[in-house]
Design a protein around this motif. Structure first.
Motif, PDB file in Angstrom:
ATOM      1  N   VAL A  21     -11.001 -56.263 -19.036  1.00 31.11           N
ATOM      2  CA  VAL A  21     -12.229 -57.051 -19.061  1.00 31.11           C
ATOM      3  C   VAL A  21     -13.201 -56.251 -19.918  1.00 31.11           C
ATOM      4  CG1 VAL A  21     -14.064 -58.092 -17.677  1.00 31.11           C
ATOM      5  CG2 VAL A  21     -11.803 -57.713 -16.650  1.00 31.11           C
ATOM      6  N   ILE A  22     -13.893 -56.912 -20.833  1.00 34.53           N
ATOM      7  CA  ILE A  22     -14.861 -56.189 -21.668  1.00 34.53           C
ATOM      8  C   ILE A  22     -16.258 -56.764 -21.453  1.00 34.53           C
ATOM      9  CG2 ILE A  22     -15.547 -55.565 -24.025  1.00 34.53           C
ATOM     10  CD1 ILE A  22     -12.628 -55.677 -24.854  1.00 34.53           C
ATOM     11  N   MET A  23     -17.198 -55.884 -21.163  1.00 37.03           N
ATOM     12  CA  MET A  23     -18.614 -56.258 -21.113  1.00 37.03           C
ATOM     13  C   MET A  23     -19.236 -55.687 -22.375  1.00 37.03           C
ATOM     14  SD  MET A  23     -21.430 -57.428 -19.614  1.00 37.03           S
ATOM     15  CE  MET A  23     -20.948 -57.834 -17.941  1.00 37.03           C
ATOM     16  N   VAL A  24     -19.825 -56.560 -23.183  1.00 35.61           N
ATOM     17  CA  VAL A  24     -20.450 -56.065 -24.412  1.00 35.61           C
ATOM     18  C   VAL A  24     -21.962 -55.998 -24.251  1.00 35.61           C
ATOM     19  CG1 VAL A  24     -18.703 -56.722 -26.120  1.00 35.61           C
ATOM     20  CG2 VAL A  24     -20.389 -58.403 -25.398  1.00 35.61           C
ATOM     21  N   GLY A  25     -22.554 -54.970 -24.827  1.00 31.64           N
ATOM     22  CA  GLY A  25     -24.004 -54.844 -24.855  1.00 31.64           C
ATOM     23  C   GLY A  25     -24.562 -55.648 -26.017  1.00 31.64           C
ATOM     24  N   GLY A  26     -25.868 -55.529 -26.218  1.00 31.98           N
ATOM     25  CA  GLY A  26     -26.497 -56.298 -27.294  1.00 31.98           C
ATOM     26  C   GLY A  26     -27.600 -55.538 -27.994  1.00 31.98           C
ATOM     27  N   GLY A  27     -27.638 -54.230 -27.762  1.00 32.61           N
ATOM     28  CA  GLY A  27     -28.707 -53.399 -28.315  1.00 32.61           C
ATOM     29  C   GLY A  27     -28.748 -53.377 -29.829  1.00 32.61           C
ATOM     30  N   ASN A  28     -27.689 -53.790 -30.497  1.00 32.27           N
ATOM     31  CA  ASN A  28     -27.692 -53.881 -31.969  1.00 32.27           C
ATOM     32  C   ASN A  28     -28.500 -55.087 -32.440  1.00 32.27           C
ATOM     33  OD1 ASN A  28     -25.643 -55.369 -30.684  1.00 32.27           O
ATOM     34  ND2 ASN A  28     -24.412 -55.513 -32.524  1.00 32.27           N
ATOM     35  N   TYR A  29     -28.851 -55.976 -31.512  1.00 28.73           N
ATOM     36  CA  TYR A  29     -29.708 -57.125 -31.849  1.00 28.73           C
ATOM     37  C   TYR A  29     -31.067 -57.012 -31.154  1.00 28.73           C
ATOM     38  CZ  TYR A  29     -25.637 -59.336 -33.955  1.00 28.73           C
ATOM     39  OH  TYR A  29     -24.556 -59.607 -34.743  1.00 28.73           O
ATOM     40  N   ALA A  30     -31.053 -56.863 -29.844  1.00 29.89           N
ATOM     41  CA  ALA A  30     -32.326 -56.804 -29.104  1.00 29.89           C
ATOM     42  C   ALA A  30     -32.124 -56.190 -27.733  1.00 29.89           C
ATOM     43  CB  ALA A  30     -32.892 -58.218 -28.943  1.00 29.89           C
ATOM     44  N   ARG A  31     -33.145 -55.484 -27.282  1.00 27.19           N
ATOM     45  CA  ARG A  31     -33.178 -54.994 -25.896  1.00 27.19           C
ATOM     46  C   ARG A  31     -34.463 -55.524 -25.283  1.00 27.19           C
ATOM     47  NH1 ARG A  31     -31.226 -49.887 -27.886  1.00 27.19           N
ATOM     48  NH2 ARG A  31     -29.037 -49.650 -27.306  1.00 27.19           N
ATOM     49  N   GLY A  32     -34.325 -56.179 -24.141  1.00 30.80           N
ATOM     50  CA  GLY A  32     -35.465 -56.835 -23.505  1.00 30.80           C
ATOM     51  C   GLY A  32     -36.651 -55.917 -23.300  1.00 30.80           C
ATOM     52  N   ALA A  33     -36.396 -54.715 -22.798  1.00 34.40           N
ATOM     53  CA  ALA A  33     -37.492 -53.801 -22.461  1.00 34.40           C
ATOM     54  C   ALA A  33     -38.300 -53.438 -23.704  1.00 34.40           C
ATOM     55  CB  ALA A  33     -36.930 -52.551 -21.796  1.00 34.40           C
ATOM     56  N   MET A  47      -1.527 -45.248 -14.305  1.00 35.73           N
ATOM     57  CA  MET A  47      -2.056 -46.383 -15.069  1.00 35.73           C
ATOM     58  C   MET A  47      -2.845 -47.325 -14.147  1.00 35.73           C
ATOM     59  SD  MET A  47       0.156 -49.004 -17.401  1.00 35.73           S
ATOM     60  CE  MET A  47       0.396 -50.295 -16.187  1.00 35.73           C
ATOM     61  N   TYR A  48      -4.017 -47.741 -14.605  1.00 35.57           N
ATOM     62  CA  TYR A  48      -4.803 -48.684 -13.813  1.00 35.57           C
ATOM     63  C   TYR A  48      -4.246 -50.101 -13.979  1.00 35.57           C
ATOM     64  CZ  TYR A  48      -8.400 -45.014 -13.570  1.00 35.57           C
ATOM     65  OH  TYR A  48      -9.097 -43.853 -13.358  1.00 35.57           O
ATOM     66  N   LYS A  49      -4.451 -50.937 -12.945  1.00 34.16           N
ATOM     67  CA  LYS A  49      -4.003 -52.335 -13.022  1.00 34.16           C
ATOM     68  C   LYS A  49      -5.006 -53.184 -13.815  1.00 34.16           C
ATOM     69  CE  LYS A  49      -1.728 -55.185 -10.025  1.00 34.16           C
ATOM     70  NZ  LYS A  49      -2.381 -56.345  -9.973  1.00 34.16           N
ATOM     71  N   ARG A  50      -6.294 -52.924 -13.561  1.00 35.66           N
ATOM     72  CA  ARG A  50      -7.340 -53.716 -14.231  1.00 35.66           C
ATOM     73  C   ARG A  50      -8.534 -52.822 -14.521  1.00 35.66           C
ATOM     74  NH1 ARG A  50      -9.099 -59.334 -11.535  1.00 35.66           N
ATOM     75  NH2 ARG A  50      -7.014 -59.937 -12.235  1.00 35.66           N
ATOM     76  N   VAL A  51      -9.000 -52.840 -15.754  1.00 34.65           N
ATOM     77  CA  VAL A  51     -10.136 -51.977 -16.105  1.00 34.65           C
ATOM     78  C   VAL A  51     -11.267 -52.806 -16.707  1.00 34.65           C
ATOM     79  CG1 VAL A  51      -8.690 -49.947 -16.542  1.00 34.65           C
ATOM     80  CG2 VAL A  51      -9.260 -51.468 -18.446  1.00 34.65           C
ATOM     81  N   LEU A  52     -12.482 -52.288 -16.556  1.00 42.44           N
ATOM     82  CA  LEU A  52     -13.613 -52.901 -17.241  1.00 42.44           C
ATOM     83  C   LEU A  52     -14.105 -51.943 -18.311  1.00 42.44           C
ATOM     84  CD1 LEU A  52     -16.390 -55.149 -16.161  1.00 42.44           C
ATOM     85  CD2 LEU A  52     -16.940 -53.196 -17.610  1.00 42.44           C
ATOM     86  N   LEU A  53     -14.014 -52.371 -19.562  1.00 43.88           N
ATOM     87  CA  LEU A  53     -14.472 -51.549 -20.679  1.00 43.88           C
ATOM     88  C   LEU A  53     -15.866 -52.004 -21.087  1.00 43.88           C
ATOM     89  CD1 LEU A  53     -13.870 -49.521 -23.028  1.00 43.88           C
ATOM     90  CD2 LEU A  53     -12.813 -51.440 -24.254  1.00 43.88           C
ATOM     91  N   LYS A  54     -16.804 -51.065 -21.051  1.00 43.33           N
ATOM     92  CA  LYS A  54     -18.180 -51.387 -21.482  1.00 43.33           C
ATOM     93  C   LYS A  54     -18.414 -50.833 -22.876  1.00 43.33           C
ATOM     94  CE  LYS A  54     -22.387 -51.922 -22.308  1.00 43.33           C
ATOM     95  NZ  LYS A  54     -23.543 -51.077 -22.098  1.00 43.33           N
ATOM     96  N   LEU A  55     -18.698 -51.749 -23.815  1.00 49.43           N
ATOM     97  CA  LEU A  55     -18.983 -51.347 -25.196  1.00 49.43           C
ATOM     98  C   LEU A  55     -20.447 -51.666 -25.491  1.00 49.43           C
ATOM     99  CD1 LEU A  55     -15.869 -52.940 -26.962  1.00 49.43           C
ATOM    100  CD2 LEU A  55     -16.211 -50.503 -26.484  1.00 49.43           C
ATOM    101  N   SER A  56     -21.186 -50.707 -26.013  1.00 45.53           N
ATOM    102  CA  SER A  56     -22.594 -50.977 -26.306  1.00 45.53           C
ATOM    103  C   SER A  56     -22.722 -51.645 -27.674  1.00 45.53           C
ATOM    104  CB  SER A  56     -23.407 -49.689 -26.282  1.00 45.53           C
ATOM    105  OG  SER A  56     -23.118 -48.928 -27.438  1.00 45.53           O
ATOM    106  N   GLY A  57     -23.838 -52.333 -27.844  1.00 44.47           N
ATOM    107  CA  GLY A  57     -24.101 -52.982 -29.123  1.00 44.47           C
ATOM    108  C   GLY A  57     -24.199 -51.965 -30.247  1.00 44.47           C
ATOM    109  N   GLU A  58     -24.823 -50.837 -29.942  1.00 48.29           N
ATOM    110  CA  GLU A  58     -24.986 -49.795 -30.960  1.00 48.29           C
ATOM    111  C   GLU A  58     -23.613 -49.356 -31.487  1.00 48.29           C
ATOM    112  OE1 GLU A  58     -26.825 -46.259 -29.500  1.00 48.29           O
ATOM    113  OE2 GLU A  58     -27.242 -45.493 -31.502  1.00 48.29           O
TER     114      GLU A  58
END
Ligand code: UDP
Length: 234
Positions: A45-57, A1-12
């Motif tokens: 820790v969760i990092m959320v994306g935003g591609g469901n609204y806008a992507r800069g590129a 089991m990890y002590k601390r994880v970062l979960l990345k969820l995309s906007g899509e």
């Protein structure tokens, strides 16, 4: 089991059954999945994306500067982070939203020590606005944040259950990797699961990344428990 994880969820992913915006029902299901992880003692820790609204590129052009487009993209991640925080708390998952763009009326600022305090108190920390600078994606921001907060691993949620040698949605003979080195993931042009800046940063600091399907029941708990799931890059 990890002590601390970062979960990345995309906007899509967060838009679920909708074309854009956030699918609150799916968010609620994700809350119950993450609750199991938090209750088992792994800090999330969760990092959320935003591609469901806008992507800069994609948005830049016709007068919209790239910097402004990226600001808009980051504000899209804010909408996801705010919604997800409320949904998590409504499901009795103690959660705080910390923003990397100054937005005191709507979220606490991301301050390293504050994030540490929330995590030590057993709260899930959802980070809005990537790392607050343009010309980056939330994948790169996720790796940077995982390093800053000493996470053991980045759990990168995707539509498919790992990394394949070619796109599995269009190629029936695509082969899934169980394990790849950072070097392989970086040098193979066919591997587009994460941007190369994110992979390069992970390589430099030897941070493992697990690419997996978060929408299969129990999978978030499995990866957080370090059970073989998806593809391990590292
Ligand atoms: N973004 C940025 N800096 C960051 C993180 C994100 O400028 O640190 C902007 C960038 O324009 C990006 C958008 O926010 O396209 C949304 O993030 P991303 O495309 O990574 O979302 P996802 O594809 O994961 O939904």
């Amino acid at each position: 089991m990890y002590k601390r994880v970062l979960l990345k969820l995309s906007g899509e992913q967060l838009s679920g059954k909708f074309e854009g915006g956030i699918d609150a029902e799916l968010g609620s299901w994700l809350a119950s999945e993450v609750k199991g992880v938090a209750e088992s003692g792994t800090q999330v820790v969760i990092m959320v994306g935003g591609g469901n609204y806008a992507r800069g590129a994609q948005l830049a052009g016709h007068g919209i500067r790239r910097v402004t487009a990226d600001h808009i993209g980051m504000l899209g991640t804010m909408m996801n982070a705010l919604a997800l925080t409320d949904i998590f708390e409504s499901r009795n998952v103690p959660t705080r939203c910390l923003s990397n763009i100054f937005a005191e009326q709507v979220a606490e600022p991301f301050v390293h020590r504050l994030a540490e305090k929330h995590l030590a108190n057993g709260r899930v920390v959802i980070v809005a606005c990537g790392i607050g600078r343009p010309y980056l994606t939330t994948d790169t921001a996720a790796v940077s944040l995982a390093l800053e907060l000493g996470c053991d691993v980045v759990l990168k949620a995707t539509k498919v259950d790992g990394v394949y040698d070619k796109d599995p949605t269009h190629n029936h003979d695509a082969i899934k990797f169980d394990h790849l080195s950072h070097d392989q993931a970086l040098s193979d042009e066919a591997i587009r699961v994460m941007d190369k800046a994110a992979l390069g940063l992970a390589l430099e600091h030897d941070l493992p990344i697990v690419v997996f399907d978060a929408l299969e029941a129990g999978n978030i708990q499995r990866v957080a428990a370090n059970e073989p799931t998806g593809t391990l890059i590292g």
